[in-house]
Design an enzyme around this catalytic site. Sequence first.
Site, PDB file in Angstrom:
ATOM      1  N   ASN A   1      31.414  75.798 -51.484  1.00 58.37           N
ATOM      2  CA  ASN A   1      31.718  75.535 -52.742  1.00 58.37           C
ATOM      3  C   ASN A   1      31.023  76.830 -53.505  1.00 58.37           C
ATOM      4  O   ASN A   1      31.825  77.815 -54.080  1.00 58.37           O
ATOM      5  CB  ASN A   1      30.537  74.584 -53.045  1.00 58.37           C
ATOM      6  CG  ASN A   1      30.358  74.350 -54.693  1.00 58.37           C
ATOM      7  OD1 ASN A   1      31.002  75.093 -55.652  1.00 58.37           O
ATOM      8  ND2 ASN A   1      29.931  73.308 -55.164  1.00 58.37           N
ATOM      9  N   ASP A   2      29.786  77.490 -53.035  1.00 62.34           N
ATOM     10  CA  ASP A   2      29.189  78.506 -53.722  1.00 62.34           C
ATOM     11  C   ASP A   2      30.168  80.131 -53.493  1.00 62.34           C
ATOM     12  O   ASP A   2      30.292  80.722 -54.201  1.00 62.34           O
ATOM     13  CB  ASP A   2      27.803  78.864 -53.518  1.00 62.34           C
ATOM     14  CG  ASP A   2      27.125  77.551 -53.956  1.00 62.34           C
ATOM     15  OD1 ASP A   2      27.393  77.018 -55.111  1.00 62.34           O
ATOM     16  OD2 ASP A   2      26.060  77.027 -53.323  1.00 62.34           O
ATOM     17  N   ILE A   3      30.237  80.033 -52.214  1.00 62.10           N
ATOM     18  CA  ILE A   3      31.242  81.143 -51.695  1.00 62.10           C
ATOM     19  C   ILE A   3      32.481  81.401 -52.112  1.00 62.10           C
ATOM     20  O   ILE A   3      33.077  82.420 -51.787  1.00 62.10           O
ATOM     21  CB  ILE A   3      31.072  81.034 -49.936  1.00 62.10           C
ATOM     22  CG1 ILE A   3      31.754  80.096 -49.303  1.00 62.10           C
ATOM     23  CG2 ILE A   3      29.407  81.079 -49.502  1.00 62.10           C
ATOM     24  CD1 ILE A   3      32.057  80.292 -48.088  1.00 62.10           C
TER      25      ILE A   3
END
Length: 480
Positions: free
Chosen positions: A408-410
């Site tokens: 998600n964040d990466i």
Amino acid sequence: MLSQGFVSAAAIAASVLFILSLGGLSNQEKAKRAVWYGIIGMAVAVFFTAFGPGIGGYWLMIPMIIIGAIIGTRLARRVEMTEMPQLVAALHSFVGLAAVFVAWSADLERRRVLAARAADGVMQDFSAFAALLAHKAPDELMFLQVEVVLGIFIGAVTFTGSVVAFGKLAGKIDGKPRQLPGGHLLNAGAAVLSLLLAILYLNGAGFWTLLLLAGLAFFIGYHLIMGIGGADMPVVVSMLNSYSGWAAAAIGFTLSNDLLIVTGALVGSSGAILSYIMCKAMNRNFVNVILGGFGGSTGPAAEIEGEQVAIDANGVASALNDAESVIIVPGYGMAVAQAQSAVSDLVRKLRAAGKEVRFAIHPVAGRLPGHMNVLLAEAKVPYDIVLEMDEINDDFASTDVVIVIGSNDIVNPAAQEDPNSPIAGMPVLKVWEAKQVFISKRGQGTGYSGIENPLFYKDNSRMFYGDARESLNALLPMVD
């Protein structure tokens, strides 16, 4: 009982093995051998320390070592790779608490020595450590007090910080940053009070100062890590690793144990270097990490327009069969689903068909540095196709298909496009630049960090919903 010469030689040998272990861990192909260096080094250290001069109480020590070894073995066999980050955090907490107890005990022994000197100089039934202190000059005992203060403060911060990190990683504590009213002023106030207590203790105040000092440090560790968001937990784990190393070094100074000093310094410095590297990878300020001042947003996040469009296994297989180049981006969702073997099978089929397949690994993918590399190595993925972010990030624009598995964040473009995002400024994998992006995900949730991802709504993105392992196993027969 072994002579001091044997113990000193063993300490040098163990230190060399620890250095070789750290050096080997920088290379995936040498990592297994490096781990064995560390295991042998620790076995040498424990054996020669336990049977060195002045050591007794074997009736208690040996059973404790056996019980600890049994518990450790059982835990290691039961813990899945997905649970490794929280296990590491839990182990850090043990080191911190041990530092506090050793420091307290050292001060009590120091007081016994001073009381005996003040009485008649006769010392009876003293421990080996107290007998060592009895030969120290007053200025050396003063230096011991400084070591005690450092051991308690660093150890207590490490203990509660690691407990909170364990809770967040295990999902038992909300991953969002939380602080009490007053925020960092509370941490600063507790730090100032800790310094005052340390000064009182060094000027002859009673044991109560050390108890209060530990209490304040326990609070600081708790409040620091509670104020850090889930997206930044990988950095927190490496930071706590550094703290535990310095706590161990402080214990080493207190006990006059050179090996513990060297080992603690190695762990502390390597953890600090890793934290710094990860801060650079996430565009975070190292001082802010130490102070717990990151992990939150500065304003309302940008609105996301569009909708998430789903695709089935047939659609993904068709795109893969037509593609010439494929990049796979693994994340924590792959670890949760234990999908690494299915990913490896897919890679073998695609490469057998003559397609270029590579992996893109973000420095903080998963919840522990190197988490994804270990999983892929376990699944026999060739090392040479597993590339770091800096090596592959410019290649997404010329890639036909990207498969994101549980990340998600990466891969979140908001890090570059939204200054109010909690991860604003963090370098990410630019997967959205590829021709087609397929995201393997359980559902439409925001994931562990709670941050919405605009990637899921882009025109060239499709959501491949379902358990990652089951989805990939369904996909495999359709790939030519």
